[in-house]
Design an enzyme around this catalytic site. Structure first.
Site, PDB file in Angstrom:
ATOM      1  CB  SER A 136      -0.856   0.007   1.272  1.00  0.00           C
ATOM      2  OG  SER A 136      -1.474   1.266   1.457  1.00  0.00           O
ATOM      3  CE1 TYR A 149      -3.559  -2.114   5.691  1.00  0.00           C
ATOM      4  CE2 TYR A 149      -3.221   0.184   5.108  1.00  0.00           C
ATOM      5  CZ  TYR A 149      -3.499  -1.118   4.738  1.00  0.00           C
ATOM      6  OH  TYR A 149      -3.726  -1.427   3.412  1.00  0.00           O
TER       7      TYR A 149
HETATM    8  P1  NDP Z   1     -11.447  -6.063   1.141  1.00  0.00           P
HETATM    9  O1  NDP Z   1     -11.831  -5.896   2.566  1.00  0.00           O
HETATM   10  O2  NDP Z   1     -12.468  -5.812   0.092  1.00  0.00           O
HETATM   11  O3  NDP Z   1     -10.825  -7.520   0.916  1.00  0.00           O
HETATM   12  C1  NDP Z   1      -9.948  -8.079   1.856  1.00  0.00           C
HETATM   13  C2  NDP Z   1      -9.838  -9.566   1.618  1.00  0.00           C
HETATM   14  O4  NDP Z   1      -8.930 -10.124   2.564  1.00  0.00           O
HETATM   15  C3  NDP Z   1     -11.161 -10.280   1.775  1.00  0.00           C
HETATM   16  O5  NDP Z   1     -11.314 -11.217   0.738  1.00  0.00           O
HETATM   17  C4  NDP Z   1     -11.027 -10.996   3.105  1.00  0.00           C
HETATM   18  O6  NDP Z   1     -11.754 -12.208   3.061  1.00  0.00           O
HETATM   19  C5  NDP Z   1      -9.523 -11.285   3.127  1.00  0.00           C
HETATM   20  N1  NDP Z   1      -9.029 -11.529   4.478  1.00  0.00           N
HETATM   21  C6  NDP Z   1      -8.893 -10.642   5.491  1.00  0.00           C
HETATM   22  N2  NDP Z   1      -8.470 -11.270   6.596  1.00  0.00           N
HETATM   23  C7  NDP Z   1      -8.327 -12.589   6.279  1.00  0.00           C
HETATM   24  C8  NDP Z   1      -7.938 -13.737   6.989  1.00  0.00           C
HETATM   25  N3  NDP Z   1      -7.577 -13.690   8.280  1.00  0.00           N
HETATM   26  N4  NDP Z   1      -7.916 -14.930   6.353  1.00  0.00           N
HETATM   27  C9  NDP Z   1      -8.270 -15.006   5.056  1.00  0.00           C
HETATM   28  N5  NDP Z   1      -8.648 -13.939   4.316  1.00  0.00           N
HETATM   29  C10 NDP Z   1      -8.688 -12.754   4.936  1.00  0.00           C
HETATM   30  O7  NDP Z   1     -10.195  -5.096   0.947  1.00  0.00           O
HETATM   31  P2  NDP Z   1      -9.206  -4.824  -0.307  1.00  0.00           P
HETATM   32  O8  NDP Z   1      -9.567  -5.635  -1.482  1.00  0.00           O
HETATM   33  O9  NDP Z   1      -9.118  -3.367  -0.445  1.00  0.00           O
HETATM   34  O10 NDP Z   1      -7.859  -5.339   0.331  1.00  0.00           O
HETATM   35  C11 NDP Z   1      -6.988  -6.245  -0.295  1.00  0.00           C
HETATM   36  C12 NDP Z   1      -5.567  -5.864   0.042  1.00  0.00           C
HETATM   37  O11 NDP Z   1      -5.296  -4.585  -0.516  1.00  0.00           O
HETATM   38  C13 NDP Z   1      -5.284  -5.742   1.542  1.00  0.00           C
HETATM   39  O12 NDP Z   1      -4.033  -6.305   1.810  1.00  0.00           O
HETATM   40  C14 NDP Z   1      -5.265  -4.226   1.762  1.00  0.00           C
HETATM   41  O13 NDP Z   1      -4.459  -3.879   2.841  1.00  0.00           O
HETATM   42  C15 NDP Z   1      -4.690  -3.772   0.450  1.00  0.00           C
HETATM   43  N6  NDP Z   1      -4.905  -2.396   0.065  1.00  0.00           N
HETATM   44  C16 NDP Z   1      -6.171  -1.842   0.022  1.00  0.00           C
HETATM   45  C17 NDP Z   1      -6.340  -0.540  -0.369  1.00  0.00           C
HETATM   46  C18 NDP Z   1      -7.668   0.125  -0.374  1.00  0.00           C
HETATM   47  O14 NDP Z   1      -7.715   1.363  -0.297  1.00  0.00           O
HETATM   48  N7  NDP Z   1      -8.753  -0.602  -0.487  1.00  0.00           N
HETATM   49  C19 NDP Z   1      -5.203   0.280  -0.803  1.00  0.00           C
HETATM   50  C20 NDP Z   1      -3.927  -0.376  -0.697  1.00  0.00           C
HETATM   51  C21 NDP Z   1      -3.805  -1.663  -0.308  1.00  0.00           C
HETATM   52  P3  NDP Z   1     -12.674 -12.789   4.248  1.00  0.00           P
HETATM   53  O15 NDP Z   1     -13.179 -11.641   5.044  1.00  0.00           O
HETATM   54  O16 NDP Z   1     -13.723 -13.556   3.529  1.00  0.00           O
HETATM   55  O17 NDP Z   1     -11.731 -13.677   4.993  1.00  0.00           O
HETATM   56  C1  8X3 Z   2      -5.027   1.506   1.928  1.00  0.00           C
HETATM   57  C2  8X3 Z   2      -4.703   2.884   1.502  1.00  0.00           C
HETATM   58  O1  8X3 Z   2      -4.376   5.256   2.294  1.00  0.00           O
HETATM   59  O2  8X3 Z   2      -6.260   4.028   3.222  1.00  0.00           O
HETATM   60  O3  8X3 Z   2      -3.863   0.767   2.045  1.00  0.00           O
HETATM   61  O4  8X3 Z   2      -4.025   3.512   3.915  1.00  0.00           O
HETATM   62  S1  8X3 Z   2      -4.841   3.951   2.799  1.00  0.00           S
END
Ligand code: NDP
Ligand code: 8X3
Length: 250
Positions: A136, A149
């Protein structure tokens, strides 16, 4: 040509679900990990035998190993690992944070990611495969309330680059994908289910979508084999950088 195989963690929502769909649509075999079995079932309903799902908490190493051991023969030759599962919990400043939430972020974003990578390295080396770690911008740019985070994502970025060193000469590619603001379930999870807060954050911001990141990963997967993208930082045009803060007479 034989179909390639990708393992995507966090495939039940957001970037992971979009990535699973993008690759399955293109004929790859997709292994989808997440906790929510009903969401994974939707992928199976859509793609049938192209998808193998496992409902597990990736913090549970035994469950992870059991899922890997149970992979059907035609899903074992993994060419690409997308370490995507992750989360932010809370937006409070450090003195007001919940330690259990800090631990959950560390266990998911760092420990589980490193564990799965460790388990799959022999296969990925054998296949001259690829690892995509979802980091991120929060790993590079500190912000108030980012505390654990952001630090967990700094780990992901640096781990990716250190893997590049250790995998030197193996042909395995490693990329750290570093998105900015993206509308997924991320803010809903971070705020404990506050849909209003989530909608407010993204309103008018034209944020990144799951599809955007899936397309980025698809592009990475289809680069010529001699190229490695080390890091890729992606932001919405509407998002940029803010300045430092000064506490006067503190
Ligand atoms: P979502 O919440 O939409 O998706 C997160 C996914 O992670 C879900 O499928 C969830 O599945 C899974 N997950 C979380 N904890 C667990 C666990 N303990 N075991 C198995 N699966 C798990 O968020 P995003 O798609 O946005 O996030 C995906 C990645 O991108 C993350 O690493 C996040 O930090 C990163 N990210 C997100 C950004 C944003 O602004 N959205 C920006 C930069 C990075 P379930 O709950 O079914 O287990
Ligand atoms: C998610 C992006 O800016 O919300 O990783 O931390 S931010």
């Amino acid at each position: 040509m034989t179909a390639k195989t990708i393992l995507v963690t966090g495939a039940s929502a957001g970037f992971g679900a979009a990535t699973a769909r993008r690759f399955a649509q293109a004929g790859w075999r997709v292994i989808a990990f997440a906790r929510r079995a009903d969401r994974l079932q939707e992928l199976t309903d859509e793609f049938g035998s192209n998808i193998h799902t496992a409902a597990l908490d990736i913090r549970d190493e035994m469950a992870m190993q059991t899922a890997l051991d149970a992979l059907p023969e035609n899903f074992r030759a993994i060419d690409m690992l997308v370490n995507n599962a992750g989360l932010a919990l809370g937006t409070a400043k450090a003195p007001h944070c919940d330690l259990a939430q800090w631990r959950q972020m560390i266990d998911t974003n760092i420990t589980a990611l490193a564990t799965l990578t460790h388990k799959l390295l022999p296969t990925l080396i054998e296949r001259r495969g690829a690892i995509v770690n979802i980091s991120s911008v929060a790993g590079s740019f500190p912000y108030t309330g980012g505390n654990v985070y952001g630090a967990s994502k700094a780990f992901v970025t640096q781990f990716s680059q250190n893997l590049r060193c250790d995998l030197h000469g193996t042909g395995v590619r490693v990329t750290s994908v570093e998105p900015g603001m993206a509308e997924t379930e991320f803010t809903l999870v971070r705020t404990g289910g506050d849909q209003v807060a989530s909608d407010k954050l993204y309103q008018g911001a034209h944020p990144i979508t799951g599809h955007d990141i899936a397309q980025t990963i698809w592009w990475l997967a289809n680069l010529p084999a001699h190229l490695n993208i080390n890091r890729i930082e992606v932001m919405p045009v509407t998002q940029s950088f803010a300045g430092f803060q000064v506490a006067r007479d503190a």
